[in-house]
Every structure is written in structure tokens, then in C-alpha cells.
Design a protein around this motif. Structure first.
Motif, PDB file in Angstrom:
ATOM      1  N   HIS A 107     -15.929 -27.325  30.531  1.00  0.00           N
ATOM      2  CA  HIS A 107     -17.106 -26.575  30.961  1.00  0.00           C
ATOM      3  C   HIS A 107     -16.894 -25.972  32.353  1.00  0.00           C
ATOM      4  O   HIS A 107     -17.264 -24.829  32.596  1.00  0.00           O
ATOM      5  N   ILE A 108     -16.281 -26.724  33.254  1.00  0.00           N
ATOM      6  CA  ILE A 108     -16.063 -26.228  34.621  1.00  0.00           C
ATOM      7  C   ILE A 108     -15.052 -25.081  34.598  1.00  0.00           C
ATOM      8  O   ILE A 108     -15.270 -24.050  35.237  1.00  0.00           O
ATOM      9  N   GLY A 109     -13.988 -25.247  33.850  1.00  0.00           N
ATOM     10  CA  GLY A 109     -12.974 -24.190  33.761  1.00  0.00           C
ATOM     11  C   GLY A 109     -12.432 -23.830  35.125  1.00  0.00           C
ATOM     12  O   GLY A 109     -11.962 -24.689  35.851  1.00  0.00           O
ATOM     13  N   THR A 110     -12.540 -22.556  35.493  1.00  0.00           N
ATOM     14  CA  THR A 110     -12.002 -22.129  36.783  1.00  0.00           C
ATOM     15  C   THR A 110     -13.090 -22.070  37.849  1.00  0.00           C
ATOM     16  O   THR A 110     -12.827 -21.704  38.986  1.00  0.00           O
ATOM     17  N   SER A 111     -14.322 -22.439  37.469  1.00  0.00           N
ATOM     18  CA  SER A 111     -15.431 -22.320  38.416  1.00  0.00           C
ATOM     19  C   SER A 111     -15.311 -23.344  39.542  1.00  0.00           C
ATOM     20  O   SER A 111     -14.843 -24.457  39.351  1.00  0.00           O
ATOM     21  N   GLY A 112     -15.747 -22.948  40.726  1.00  0.00           N
ATOM     22  CA  GLY A 112     -15.700 -23.876  41.849  1.00  0.00           C
ATOM     23  C   GLY A 112     -17.086 -24.289  42.303  1.00  0.00           C
ATOM     24  O   GLY A 112     -17.233 -24.985  43.300  1.00  0.00           O
ATOM     25  N   SER A 113     -18.124 -23.853  41.574  1.00  0.00           N
ATOM     26  CA  SER A 113     -19.486 -24.104  42.052  1.00  0.00           C
ATOM     27  C   SER A 113     -19.976 -25.497  41.667  1.00  0.00           C
ATOM     28  O   SER A 113     -19.608 -26.032  40.625  1.00  0.00           O
ATOM     29  N   ALA A 114     -20.813 -26.058  42.556  1.00  0.00           N
ATOM     30  CA  ALA A 114     -21.338 -27.400  42.320  1.00  0.00           C
ATOM     31  C   ALA A 114     -22.254 -27.407  41.105  1.00  0.00           C
ATOM     32  O   ALA A 114     -22.284 -28.377  40.346  1.00  0.00           O
ATOM     33  N   GLY A 115     -22.999 -26.315  40.909  1.00  0.00           N
ATOM     34  CA  GLY A 115     -23.947 -26.230  39.796  1.00  0.00           C
ATOM     35  C   GLY A 115     -23.261 -26.397  38.455  1.00  0.00           C
ATOM     36  O   GLY A 115     -23.702 -27.179  37.610  1.00  0.00           O
TER      37      GLY A 115
END
Lengths: 327, 322
Positions: free
Chosen positions: A84-92
Motif C-alpha cells: 500500500h505504501i509503495g513509493t509514497s513517503g507520506s505519514a498518511g
């Protein structure tokens, strides 16, 4: 009660003493970038997932059940979150991913509960289904790859520090909650009653099935959180190895802690000690430099020794003065 | 007890006799029509390297028109043996597998031999006196990989150097050979010492946990030699947590060159990677066709591979497939 915890406590002390003799620096603690740093901290950090899973396992075992699927559930939790996180760096995204994973774990717990309480399948068989299938599910989610993420928020769960490792704080918080809910209310007694005799408890007005259902869901959620810790510690989800054999470690922790596999009696403090012994043992192997070829033998010898001194006959032989004192 | 021992000894003796007697039988059991079926027993998916290896085999089998039966043993020998037995029962034309550990294969491979199914070893070898049990071994030379890692350290180390080693799974061929080749080379320089060596099971969390313990028990660590990238990546995390800079305070040498490892190398967190090429699918399919057709094949085929420094990694990274 106190006597039962004495031997695990002594075993833990003996292991720590061994470390102190071989590597005196094992006990040195210092602050490193606002975090406590030292061998003992490693034991706590790496032992947190085992402790958490062992807590869930304690309640399951107290109802005369067993949950073999926790390792697979842990792998699924890590896999789902990392994908789900993948390449995202956001806390949300990280929080959303973790929430999805834990809800999924609760569903898996419901499945186990359904098989055990709903269909009346023996727990060891019922959870064996998910133990094997679960890893397959985790592999499907990650497509067989190790999914690497780069997300600071997610990293906190397993590798973060608030002076102490966040992972052990989470585990201790859950331990506190469980202790409060089961020992300050009647729930603990009801769980034990179900473990002693589910049918008699039901006739006495205890909702046996609901309780069994609840402990399996709780065990699965604990396994899920542990899975998040394991995967977050290395910022990657490894469907194949995450939580591999951790169900064995958890069961061992519960047993070392004096909880009977026959159900009807459990000790949370014992489980805490058991989990610490197991992790200290692993860390000891690395620190004192036991050769990899003999690691398993070394571990087995320690575990056998701890189990032996807890056996009723050994305990009777060891407590010289208290033999045959009728009250 | 004694009876049991004699029975076992009898069985061993018998199988040894049949092994001697059945040499030279070249016929193969082909399954029905002309298509080749290959049974492949993979170790597992323990690392990025392995999944790249799996993908290469699956893709190349499709391209070569070979029907592939694939199984994943989850790093357990018993699962691999089971898979091989089921391939024998299914009468596949050729069996290929990467042995998870070096020993204990004689019985099941003898069964394959009796069923006239040729066996190809990929990526890892077995330790057996009877080389007739398999047709060929396609894979990397792990000892050479260890030597290359050792060579780099000997060339780049100055003064007394303390090395900690993160070994692969205990008993696995790459772990044994990479250790051996490395030790062979650093022996020439008495300044370089391996101060601690422990298994990290080829996994990131294993590498991290072992490295954490090493950082506490060893007063001075200059170099980490990890038997694969994943353990090296775990070690990087542990080194960072200790407030040291990976690649500078503690130099890191790894083997494999998977994408995450190459990225870390390009970022300067790893100093040197010895490549271990997983893309052997194409060579495997060519060998399989030859073996099934009854052609002679060399009993050792080495895959092509190189080494990477930080600069080379930066250049190579964009075209990396795995």
C-alpha cells in the motif's frame, strides 16, 4: 504463583550473567541521537514482536486452543502495508496502510475463530490452514518480491525510538491493557473457565463461543502489529521470511512462562519473561560468538534446561524444605 | 537398534551397488508428444536475487516452448525432495533444481536416475561422490565470488583491518564457498582478520540483528563482508542506528548485485559488490534441450558475471533488470 515464575526469572538472569562474563560491554548503555543504545535495548527491540504474538497466544492457549497461523498473519500484515505504501513517503499513506493491514488481520482472526468456535474444528488443524495458506497470500500480495519502502513514518513502528524502542513500548502497552482487562474484570476468569471446560462454562452462562472467537481475533491483531514491527524494522516486506517460525517462539515463550498447554490457567508476567528469555538467547548466540553450526543445539539445551527445572518432579526435588507440607 | 543399523547399512550398500551398475544408460523418459516438460524445484523467494532467478526461468521456459512445472520449497530441503519425487512420478522430461543445502540428495537423485530422468543443478551445487547423479551444474562459481571480494579488500585495506562476516544459511553452498574464497585471499595479508562470523540467513532482518549484536560485542569493526546484498542492507540499518556512517566508518562488501544493493552502492553506503548473475534461464533452457536430446554437455557451466565499484554502479543502475 511466585514460585512458578522463579525459574524463568533465574534462567533469564543466568543468560544475562553469561553475557556479562563473556562480553562486559553488553550492559553498557549510552544515548545515541536521542535513543538509548546498547545490547539490552536490542533485546527489547527485537523481542517486541515475539512478546506481542506470545501475548495473543497466551489467551488462545488459556482457552485450550493454539494458533499456528500467527507467523503467516504477521507476513500478510507487513506485505499489505508495504504494498500500500509503495513509493509514497507520506505519514498518511503509512497509517492508512497499517489500518488496512490490521483490519485484514482481524478478519483472518475471525476466520480462525469461525473454524474453531463455529465449526468446532480442533484449533491446531484449524489454524494450520491459515499457517500454510497465509504465506501464499502474502506472496501473492508482494508478487514474490521483497517490497522495499522508504517511509519515515512507517519506519518508526519497528525501528523508531522514544528513548526506548517504540516497538517495545507498543508491546508493553498491549501487555498492560491485557493485564488490566483480563485481571481487573471477570474476563480473565471467564477465559480460564472456557479453557477448563467449554461446555460446562456454557451451561453456567458463559458465552464460550464468543470468548473463543474474541481470543483468536485478538491473537491475529497482535500478530498483525508484530508483523508491522518486523517489516518496518528493515523497511521491507519479505513474504517468505517475515515471522517465519515465530509461532514456535511464541508458544515456547508462553510455555516457559508457566502457562499450561492444557488451558485453564495463564500468566502474563510469565509470558513476558518467556519472550525475554527467547530473545536474550538469540542475542547471546550472536554476542558471545556461538558458531552457526551449533546455534540450534545451544538454544535447544537452554530451552530443555528451563523446561526441565519447571517440571513438577524437578521442582519438588529442587525445593528441599517444602516437600510434603500439607496445609 | 542394532537391527535398524544393519537395515540402513544394507540399503546404503544396495543403492551403492545399483549406482555402479546403471552407469551409461542414456535414454530419457519423454512425456508423450515432442514438447519438453521441465520440473523445477526452486529454493524459495528468500531474496530479490532469487525472485529475479525465478522470473528468468519462467520467462525463458515460455520463450523456448518448454512446459514448466514450478515449485517453491520455502527454503526447506524436505519440500524440495518432495517436489522432485512428484516430478519423477509425473515423468517429466528433465528435472532442474537449486539445492537448498549441499548434502542429502543422493537418495532422491538416484530415484530420478533410475527413472531415466536427467537432472540439471542450477545456481548451487551438491556435495556427493557420485557425479553421475546429475548431468550438469549451471551456476556461478561461489568460491570465485568470495575470492573477488577478498581481492578487493586486500587491494583496498591499509593497516590492521577487523572484518565481521555475515554468513548465508548454515550449510548452503554459497555460504560455505563465499567464506572459503574470501578467507583464501585475505590469508595473504595477516593484517586483515575476521573477528566475528555469524549466520544472517541471507535475510535483511537476520543481517540487521546479527550486525546489531556485533556492534556491541566488537570494539573495532572496519569492514563488513556480507554473503548477499540483503544482509548487507540490514547491516547498513544497524550501522546507522549506532551513529556510524556505512561505507565510510565501516566499509561494506557484499555479493549478488540486486537492485536495492546496487542503489545502496551508488549512494555510497556499500563499497564493493561482487555480481552473482541470476538470469540463467536462457542457458538453462538450452542445456535442457540438449540433455533431453541426449547430447553431451559439459558437467560444469559457469554463468558470466562481474564486479561493481561505486562509480560502476552509478553507470549500470539504469539498465538493471532486477
Amino acid at each position: 504463583m511466585k514460585n512458578r515464575l522463579l525459574w524463568p526469572l533465574l534462567a533469564l538472569a543466568a543468560l544475562l550473567l553469561l553475557n556479562l562474563i563473556v562480553t562486559p560491554s553488553f550492559f553498557s548503555l549510552r544515548m545515541q541521537d536521542g535513543a538509548l543504545y546498547g545490547g539490552l535495548v536490542d533485546v527489547l527491540k527485537n523481542g517486541a514482536p515475539t512478546l506481542l504474538i506470545a501475548l495473543g497466544m497466551t489467551l488462545v492457549i488459556a482457552t485450550r486452543g493454539i494458533d499456528l497461523s500467527v507467523g503467516a498473519v504477521a507476513a500478510i500484515a507487513g506485505a499489505v502495508t508495504c504494498v500500500h505504501i509503495g513509493t509514497s513517503g507520506s505519514a498518511g499513506t503509512a497509517i492508512a496502510g497499517m489500518a488496512i493491514a490490521l483490519v485484514l488481520c482481524a478478519v483472518l482472526g475471525l476466520w480462525n475463530g469461525f473454524l474453531v468456535a463455529g465449526l468446532g474444528i480442533q484449533p491446531i488443524i484449524a489454524t494450520l490452514v491459515l499457517m500454510t495458506a497465509g504465506r501464499g497470500v502474502a506472496m501473492l500480495v508482494t508478487e514474490g518480491q521483497i517490497v522495499t519502502v522508504n517511509n519515515t513514518a512507517y519506519k518508526q513502528v519497528g525501528a523508531g525510538f522514544l528513548v526506548l524502542p517504540i516497538s517495545i513500548l507498543i508491546s508493553l502497552l498491549v501487555l498492560g491493557l491485557v493485564a488490566f482487562v483480563t485481571r481487573k474484570t471477570a474476563l480473565g476468569m471467564l477465559i480460564e473457565a472456557v479453557g477448563v471446560n467449554p461446555e460446562a462454562s456454557r451451561l453456567a452462562g458463559v458465552r464460550s463461543r464468543t470468548i473463543i472467537w474474541t481470543v483468536y481475533v485478538f491473537a491475529a491483531v497482535c500478530a498483525g502489529i508484530a508483523g508491522l514491527m518486523i517489516s518496518s524494522n528493515v523497511s521491507a516486506a519479505d513474504a517468505n521470511n517475515a515471522g517465519l517460525w515465530i509461532e514456535m517462539d511464541a508458544i515456547l515463550a508462553v510455555v516457559i512462562g508457566g502457562t499450561s498447554l492444557a488451558g485453564g490457567r495463564y500468566s502474563l508476567t510469565g509470558t513476558l519473561l518467556g519472550a525475554l528469555i527467547i530473545q536474550t538467547l538469540t542475542t547471546t548466540v550472536y554476542t558471545i560468538g556461538v558458531a552457526p553450526e551449533v546455534t540450534l543445539v545451544f538454544k535447544a539445551v537452554v530451552v530443555i534446561a528451563v523446561c526441565l527445572v519447571q517440571a513438577p518432579k524437578a521442582r519438588a526435588a529442587l525445593s528441599f524444605r517444602k516437600v510434603a507440607v500439607p496445609s | 537398534m542394532l537391527k535398524k543399523i544393519t537395515t540402513v547399512a544394507g540399503v546404503v550398500l544396495l543403492s551403492a551397488l545399483t549406482a555402479c551398475g546403471s552407469g551409461g544408460g542414456g535414454g530419457t523418459a519423454s512425456s508423450g508428444s515432442g514438447t519438453i516438460t521441465m520440473g523445477f524445484a526452486q529454493v524459495g523467494a528468500e531474496s530479490g536475487w532469487r525472485t529475479a532467478n525465478t522470473k528468468s526461468i519462467q520467462d525463458e521456459a515460455k520463450a523456448a516452448g518448454i512446459e514448466l512445472k514450478f515449485s517453491d520449497a520455502q527454503q526447506k530441503q524436505e519440500n524440495q525432495i518432495k517436489a522432485i519425487r512428484s516430478y519423477i512420478q509425473q515423468k517429466v522430461s528433465v528435472i532442474a533444481f537449486s539445492p537448498v543445502v549441499e548434502t542429502g540428495w543422493d537418495t532422491v537423485l538416484l530415484e530420478a536416475k533410475r527413472a531415466n530422468i536427467p537432472v540439471i543443478l542450477t545456481d548451487r551445487s551438491i556435495d556427493s561422490d557420485d557425479t553421475s547423479l546429475y548431468k550438469t551444474f549451471l551456476g556461478s562459481d561461489f568460491v570465485e565470488e568470495g575470492r573477488r571480494a577478498g581481492d578487493w579488500l586486500v587491494a583496498n585495506a591499509s593497516g590492521p583491518t577487523n572484518v565481521v562476516e555475515l554468513q548465508g544459511t548454515t550449510g548452503a553452498a554459497p555460504a560455505i564457498d563465499r567464506k572459503k574464497g574470501f578467507e583464501e585471499k585475505i590469508a595473504s595479508k595477516p593484517d586483515i582478520k575476521v573477528v566475528a562470523s555469524q549466520t544472517g540467513d541471507f535475510t535483511r532482518s537476520g543481517g540487521k540483528q546479527v550486525m546489531e549484536a556485533f556492534l556491541k560485542s566488537q570494539p573495532k569493526i572496519d569492514v563488513v563482508y556480507a554473503h548477499n546484498d540483503d544482509m548487507g542492507l540490514g547491516a547498513i540499518e544497524a550501522i546507522k542506528a549506532a551513529g556510524k556512517v556505512p561505507g565510510k566508518d565501516i566499509k561494506i562488501i557484499t555479493v549478488d548485485a540486486v537492485k536495492d544493493g546496487m542503489q545502496a552502492l551508488a549512494n555510497g553506503e556499500i563499497n564493493f559488490i561482487v555480481e552473482c548473475n541470476p538470469l540463467l534461464g536462457k542457458q538453462l533452457m538450452e542445456l535442457a534441450k540438449k540433455v533431453v536430446a541426449g547430447e553431451e554437455v559439459p558437467n560444469r557451466v559457469v554463468t558470466e558475471e562481474g564486479t561493481f565499484t561505486q562509480e560502476q554502479a552509478k553507470a549500470a543502475l539504469p539498465q538493471r533488470q532486477y
